[in-house]
Design an enzyme around this catalytic site. Structure first.
Site, PDB file in Angstrom:
ATOM      1  N   ASP A   1       0.016  16.746   9.344  1.00  0.00           N
ATOM      2  CA  ASP A   1       0.620  16.943   8.024  1.00  0.00           C
ATOM      3  C   ASP A   1       1.476  18.214   7.937  1.00  0.00           C
ATOM      4  O   ASP A   1       1.233  19.093   7.093  1.00  0.00           O
ATOM      5  CB  ASP A   1      -0.453  16.933   6.919  1.00  0.00           C
ATOM      6  CG  ASP A   1      -1.336  15.693   6.977  1.00  0.00           C
ATOM      7  OD1 ASP A   1      -0.907  14.695   7.594  1.00  0.00           O
ATOM      8  OD2 ASP A   1      -2.449  15.734   6.421  1.00  0.00           O
TER       9      ASP A   1
ATOM     10  N   GLU B   1      -6.302  18.799   4.970  1.00  0.00           N
ATOM     11  CA  GLU B   1      -5.131  17.929   5.145  1.00  0.00           C
ATOM     12  C   GLU B   1      -3.974  18.427   4.262  1.00  0.00           C
ATOM     13  O   GLU B   1      -4.170  19.210   3.331  1.00  0.00           O
ATOM     14  CB  GLU B   1      -5.473  16.489   4.720  1.00  0.00           C
ATOM     15  CG  GLU B   1      -6.613  15.868   5.498  1.00  0.00           C
ATOM     16  CD  GLU B   1      -6.884  14.403   5.130  1.00  0.00           C
ATOM     17  OE1 GLU B   1      -7.117  13.621   6.054  1.00  0.00           O
ATOM     18  OE2 GLU B   1      -6.863  14.052   3.947  1.00  0.00           O
TER      19      GLU B   1
ATOM     20  N   PHE C   1       2.525   9.444  10.111  1.00  0.00           N
ATOM     21  CA  PHE C   1       1.634  10.038   9.110  1.00  0.00           C
ATOM     22  C   PHE C   1       2.414  11.039   8.245  1.00  0.00           C
ATOM     23  O   PHE C   1       3.625  11.200   8.372  1.00  0.00           O
ATOM     24  CB  PHE C   1       0.458  10.717   9.818  1.00  0.00           C
ATOM     25  CG  PHE C   1      -0.731   9.811  10.042  1.00  0.00           C
ATOM     26  CD1 PHE C   1      -0.603   8.429  10.039  1.00  0.00           C
ATOM     27  CD2 PHE C   1      -1.999  10.346  10.261  1.00  0.00           C
ATOM     28  CE1 PHE C   1      -1.708   7.598  10.237  1.00  0.00           C
ATOM     29  CE2 PHE C   1      -3.105   9.534  10.464  1.00  0.00           C
ATOM     30  CZ  PHE C   1      -2.970   8.171  10.456  1.00  0.00           C
ATOM     31  N   SER C   2       1.673  11.758   7.422  1.00  0.00           N
ATOM     32  CA  SER C   2       2.317  12.627   6.427  1.00  0.00           C
ATOM     33  C   SER C   2       3.093  13.791   7.037  1.00  0.00           C
ATOM     34  O   SER C   2       2.813  14.229   8.149  1.00  0.00           O
ATOM     35  CB  SER C   2       1.265  13.173   5.472  1.00  0.00           C
ATOM     36  OG  SER C   2       0.840  12.115   4.652  1.00  0.00           O
TER      37      SER C   2
ATOM     38  N   GLN D   1       3.557   7.646   2.285  1.00  0.00           N
ATOM     39  CA  GLN D   1       2.765   6.885   3.244  1.00  0.00           C
ATOM     40  C   GLN D   1       2.707   5.445   2.757  1.00  0.00           C
ATOM     41  O   GLN D   1       2.272   5.188   1.627  1.00  0.00           O
ATOM     42  CB  GLN D   1       1.350   7.482   3.339  1.00  0.00           C
ATOM     43  CG  GLN D   1       1.282   8.795   4.068  1.00  0.00           C
ATOM     44  CD  GLN D   1       1.503   8.628   5.552  1.00  0.00           C
ATOM     45  OE1 GLN D   1       0.587   8.309   6.288  1.00  0.00           O
ATOM     46  NE2 GLN D   1       2.728   8.824   6.015  1.00  0.00           N
TER      47      GLN D   1
ATOM     48  N   TRP E   1      -4.731   0.498   3.554  1.00  0.00           N
ATOM     49  CA  TRP E   1      -4.208   1.447   4.535  1.00  0.00           C
ATOM     50  C   TRP E   1      -4.165   0.788   5.911  1.00  0.00           C
ATOM     51  O   TRP E   1      -5.138   0.159   6.335  1.00  0.00           O
ATOM     52  CB  TRP E   1      -5.117   2.688   4.574  1.00  0.00           C
ATOM     53  CG  TRP E   1      -4.549   3.783   5.411  1.00  0.00           C
ATOM     54  CD1 TRP E   1      -3.749   4.800   4.989  1.00  0.00           C
ATOM     55  CD2 TRP E   1      -4.726   3.977   6.820  1.00  0.00           C
ATOM     56  NE1 TRP E   1      -3.418   5.616   6.048  1.00  0.00           N
ATOM     57  CE2 TRP E   1      -4.000   5.134   7.184  1.00  0.00           C
ATOM     58  CE3 TRP E   1      -5.413   3.290   7.818  1.00  0.00           C
ATOM     59  CZ2 TRP E   1      -3.955   5.625   8.485  1.00  0.00           C
ATOM     60  CZ3 TRP E   1      -5.359   3.768   9.131  1.00  0.00           C
ATOM     61  CH2 TRP E   1      -4.639   4.923   9.451  1.00  0.00           C
TER      62      TRP E   1
ATOM     63  N   TRP F   1       0.800  -1.226   0.000  1.00  0.00           N
ATOM     64  CA  TRP F   1       0.000   0.000   0.000  1.00  0.00           C
ATOM     65  C   TRP F   1       0.844   1.294   0.000  1.00  0.00           C
ATOM     66  O   TRP F   1       1.845   1.393   0.710  1.00  0.00           O
ATOM     67  CB  TRP F   1      -0.889   0.013   1.245  1.00  0.00           C
ATOM     68  CG  TRP F   1      -1.555   1.328   1.470  1.00  0.00           C
ATOM     69  CD1 TRP F   1      -1.110   2.350   2.273  1.00  0.00           C
ATOM     70  CD2 TRP F   1      -2.777   1.794   0.891  1.00  0.00           C
ATOM     71  NE1 TRP F   1      -1.988   3.406   2.215  1.00  0.00           N
ATOM     72  CE2 TRP F   1      -3.024   3.079   1.376  1.00  0.00           C
ATOM     73  CE3 TRP F   1      -3.700   1.221  -0.006  1.00  0.00           C
ATOM     74  CZ2 TRP F   1      -4.133   3.832   1.015  1.00  0.00           C
ATOM     75  CZ3 TRP F   1      -4.813   1.963  -0.368  1.00  0.00           C
ATOM     76  CH2 TRP F   1      -5.024   3.252   0.144  1.00  0.00           C
ATOM     77  N   MET F   2       0.345   2.272  -0.743  1.00  0.00           N
ATOM     78  CA  MET F   2       0.938   3.622  -0.710  1.00  0.00           C
ATOM     79  C   MET F   2      -0.180   4.654  -0.735  1.00  0.00           C
ATOM     80  O   MET F   2      -1.152   4.494  -1.460  1.00  0.00           O
ATOM     81  CB  MET F   2       1.834   3.823  -1.935  1.00  0.00           C
ATOM     82  CG  MET F   2       2.366   5.239  -2.077  1.00  0.00           C
ATOM     83  SD  MET F   2       3.461   5.423  -3.516  1.00  0.00           S
ATOM     84  CE  MET F   2       2.254   5.653  -4.825  1.00  0.00           C
ATOM     85  N   ASN F   3      -0.031   5.748   0.062  1.00  0.00           N
ATOM     86  CA  ASN F   3      -0.846   6.933  -0.190  1.00  0.00           C
ATOM     87  C   ASN F   3       0.042   8.162  -0.294  1.00  0.00           C
ATOM     88  O   ASN F   3       0.975   8.148  -1.118  1.00  0.00           O
ATOM     89  CB  ASN F   3      -2.072   7.062   0.733  1.00  0.00           C
ATOM     90  CG  ASN F   3      -1.839   7.072   2.215  1.00  0.00           C
ATOM     91  OD1 ASN F   3      -1.456   6.072   2.782  1.00  0.00           O
ATOM     92  ND2 ASN F   3      -2.107   8.176   2.869  1.00  0.00           N
ATOM     93  N   ASP F   4      -0.202   9.211   0.426  1.00  0.00           N
ATOM     94  CA  ASP F   4       0.420  10.522   0.164  1.00  0.00           C
ATOM     95  C   ASP F   4       1.926  10.517  -0.081  1.00  0.00           C
ATOM     96  O   ASP F   4       2.668   9.815   0.611  1.00  0.00           O
ATOM     97  CB  ASP F   4       0.241  11.450   1.374  1.00  0.00           C
ATOM     98  CG  ASP F   4      -1.136  11.435   1.962  1.00  0.00           C
ATOM     99  OD1 ASP F   4      -2.035  10.815   1.401  1.00  0.00           O
ATOM    100  OD2 ASP F   4      -1.294  12.062   3.015  1.00  0.00           O
TER     101      ASP F   4
HETATM  102  C1  FRU Z   1      -4.182  12.285   3.574  1.00  0.00           C
HETATM  103  C2  FRU Z   1      -3.987  11.670   4.941  1.00  0.00           C
HETATM  104  C3  FRU Z   1      -3.207  12.593   5.838  1.00  0.00           C
HETATM  105  C4  FRU Z   1      -2.607  11.655   6.834  1.00  0.00           C
HETATM  106  C5  FRU Z   1      -2.323  10.425   5.990  1.00  0.00           C
HETATM  107  C6  FRU Z   1      -2.501   9.133   6.716  1.00  0.00           C
HETATM  108  O1  FRU Z   1      -4.423  11.373   2.577  1.00  0.00           O
HETATM  109  O2  FRU Z   1      -5.240  11.337   5.511  1.00  0.00           O
HETATM  110  O3  FRU Z   1      -3.970  13.632   6.414  1.00  0.00           O
HETATM  111  O4  FRU Z   1      -1.452  12.164   7.419  1.00  0.00           O
HETATM  112  O5  FRU Z   1      -3.218  10.481   4.899  1.00  0.00           O
HETATM  113  O6  FRU Z   1      -2.023   8.071   5.957  1.00  0.00           O
END
Ligand code: FRU
Length: 551
Positions: A191, A242, A116-117, A76, A84, A57-60
């Site tokens: 963030d 965010e 987190f971010s 992330q 997630w 998994w990857m996000n921000d």
């Molecule tokens: C945005 C967010 C940030 C948070 C992170 C958690 O996509 O919700 O606000 O730090 O992702 O993974």
């Protein structure tokens, strides 16, 4: 991420939390070091030139910073599953923002929480004391999310921590006195984007706090003081704020300087779910003041209200469904002078369930941001970085002609690929005429990227783009205002297997959408509708894979 969703995923997260104990993580580190995406060539929907995690998994995007010839991209990351869950900072470096070298995970969850971010800076003046004169520290500033605290019903479960690296981001040491900034009992407190404010010789932390932004300052990255805030009741408020960013930009073609504040919100984007809005104004080291003209633009016809809750209109960096939490690289040399951006190419509406097996989600291509005076006021204009040309393959020049019905572009092209860069100049003949670029396969699946002359809006239609039964929020048509009024429509489409990025009118309107066809879209045509469309010029260029094995 929407906080409600955060709760839901927390349950899953806590189960997986144990898998991310230090021991397991260290093992994983060895395994991941320097790897490339293992099955990148054979996975149907794996982008071939957009950044994806090697697995899981990857996000921000996080901690984007340029240092000693390398663009760092942290992100992330959950290294254990494709959804997630306990967040780490994954890490990769690049010399051109196109080809990436995957590095071991940079930051692991610890007793203060998940990571987190956040952002990263190069502490050139050694204000933190972490570095030395000859070797400034790279300092990461991130949010700790204390899941047990959240579950226990506390309000102060998010805090800010710092870590530093003295070896170009290869290894990290967390500051022993973390956290450096605790939440004043506000649940969404996260963030941090930190930058050096030269006029005041201090660091500024731009922090997303529920429905607004707070500015904290520090002389040493360790002690932070609240200076100001911005944003309540201004702009889009359909969801939580965010991942902010704050930077100074020259208005193109002038010497005038303005500050730009990026704020991602979820939900409440112009086409639903997550999206990134921005504000133009001034920053005096303490707070951000909206430019009066921009304030008027926010109430104007081109500002778009977010959905599903219409709470204020926003101006958005990208009107597509799939560009979220994007921020800009810190420390790009002045000699380069560009403001370089990259976002997460997904949307919290369905990010956890998109149909990819071994990994989940990609980043957008790296983009340059410029501030331009347009018919709609001051606007950010985005374009792919020129380095994308490093992987350009064969180029095919299209013949100028009038399209009366449909013109198949890919048939004559000397390559058959689902990865390309298409640049066109189109001119609809008459008021009613409109056009679409169709990406399709032999299974009758297609994506349309077009212009609706009645609405005067661009759109991406992915209703028949292949798989979308994984989420009832996925299919649909997404619209974006056209703010240029020229007779000619300059368009650029960057297509990579499972995504399209539209840069219309030289980047004045941008849309990014992902899709999941059952077979690759290797066919491209221009469709003329309700009249003729002149193709004035065009090039269709193959974009090569960044995975050498499958080129
Ligand atoms: C945005 C967010 C940030 C948070 C992170 C958690 O996509 O919700 O606000 O730090 O992702 O993974």
């Amino acid at each position: 991420m929407q906080i409600k969703k955060l709760y839901l995923l927390a349950a899953l997260g806590s189960v997986l939390y144990s898998c991310s104990s230090n021991k397991a993580s260290v093992e994983h580190e060895t395994e991941m070091a320097g790897t490339e995406a293992p099955a990148a060539g054979s996975e149907l929907h794996r982008p071939q030139f957009h950044f994806t995690p090697p697995a899981k998994w990857m996000n921000d995007p996080n901690g984007m910073v340029y240092h000693n010839g390398e663009y760092h991209l942290f992100y992330q990351h959950n290294p254990d599953t494709t959804v997630w869950a306990p967040m780490h900072w994954g890490h990769a470096v690049s010399k051109d923002m196109v080809s990436w070298e995957h590095l071991p995970i940079a930051l692991y969850p610890d007793s203060l929480g998940m990571i987190f971010s956040g952002s990263a800076v190069v502490d050139k003046n050694n204000t933190s004391g972490f570095g030395t004169d000859g070797n400034p520290a790279m300092v990461a500033i991130y949010t700790y999310h204390d899941m047990p605290g959240e579950k226990a019903g506390k309000d102060d479960y998010q805090s800010q921590g710092i870590a530093y690296s003295l070896d170009n981001g290869r290894t990290w040491t967390k500051y022993a006195q973390n956290p450096v900034l605790k939440s004043p009992n506000i649940r969404d407190f996260r963030d941090p984007k930190v930058s050096w404010y030269e006029a005041g010789k201090k660091w500024v932390m731009t922090l997303a706090v529920a429905d607004h932004i707070r500015f904290y300052t520090s002389k040493n990255l360790k002690d932070w003081k609240l200076e100001g805030q911005f944003g309540q009741n201004i702009g889009g408020h359909g969801g939580v704020w965010e991942c902010p960013d704050l930077f100074k930009m020259k208005v193109a073609g002038t010497n005038e300087e303005k500050w730009v504040l990026l704020v991602s919100i979820n939900p409440g984007g112009p086409n639903g779910g997550s999206a990134t809005q921005y504000f133009v104004g001034d920053f005096d080291g303490s707070t951000f003041k909206l430019d009066p003209q921009f304030e008027a633009n926010l109430k104007g016809e081109y500002a778009v209200a977010g959905t599903p809750v219409n709470k204020g209109k926003g101006i958005w960096i990208d009107y597509g469904r799939d560009n979220y939490a994007g921020v800009t690289w810190a420390n790009v040399p002045e000699s380069d002078g560009r403001r370089l951006f990259l976002g997460w190419m997904s949307n919290w509406d369905y990010a956890n369930v998109v149909p990819t097996e071994n990994w989940r989600s990609a980043m957008t291509v790296a983009r340059t941001l410029e501030l331009e005076k347009t018919d709609a006021g001051l606007r950010i204009v985005s374009k792919p970085v020129k380095e994308l040309e490093n992987i350009f393959g064969t180029s095919y020049t299209l013949e100028a002609q009038t399209v009366t019905d449909a013109l198949a572009l890919s048939e004559k092209a000397p390559f058959k690929t689902a990865t390309f860069d298409l640049q066109l100049e189109l001119e609809p003949v008459g008021e009613a005429a409109q056009f679409a670029i169709e990406l399709s396969n032999d299974m009758g699946q297609k994506v349309l990227i077009g212009y609706d002359a009645t609405r005067k809006q661009y759109y991406i239609d992915r209703r028949e783009a292949g798989k979308h039964d994984f989420s009832d929020k996925f299919g649909g048509i997404h619209y974006a205002p056209r703010i240029a009024s020229d007779a000619t429509f300059p368009l650029r489409l960057v297509v990579d297997v499972a995504s399209v990025e539209l840069f219309a009118d030289n980047g004045k309107t941008v849309m990014t959408d992902v899709f999941f066809p059952d077979d690759k879209f290797t066919k491209v045509s221009i469709i003329a509708d309700k009249g003729e469309v002149k193709l004035k010029s065009g090039t269709l260029t193959e974009v090569k894979s960044i995975y050498s094995a499958v080129q």
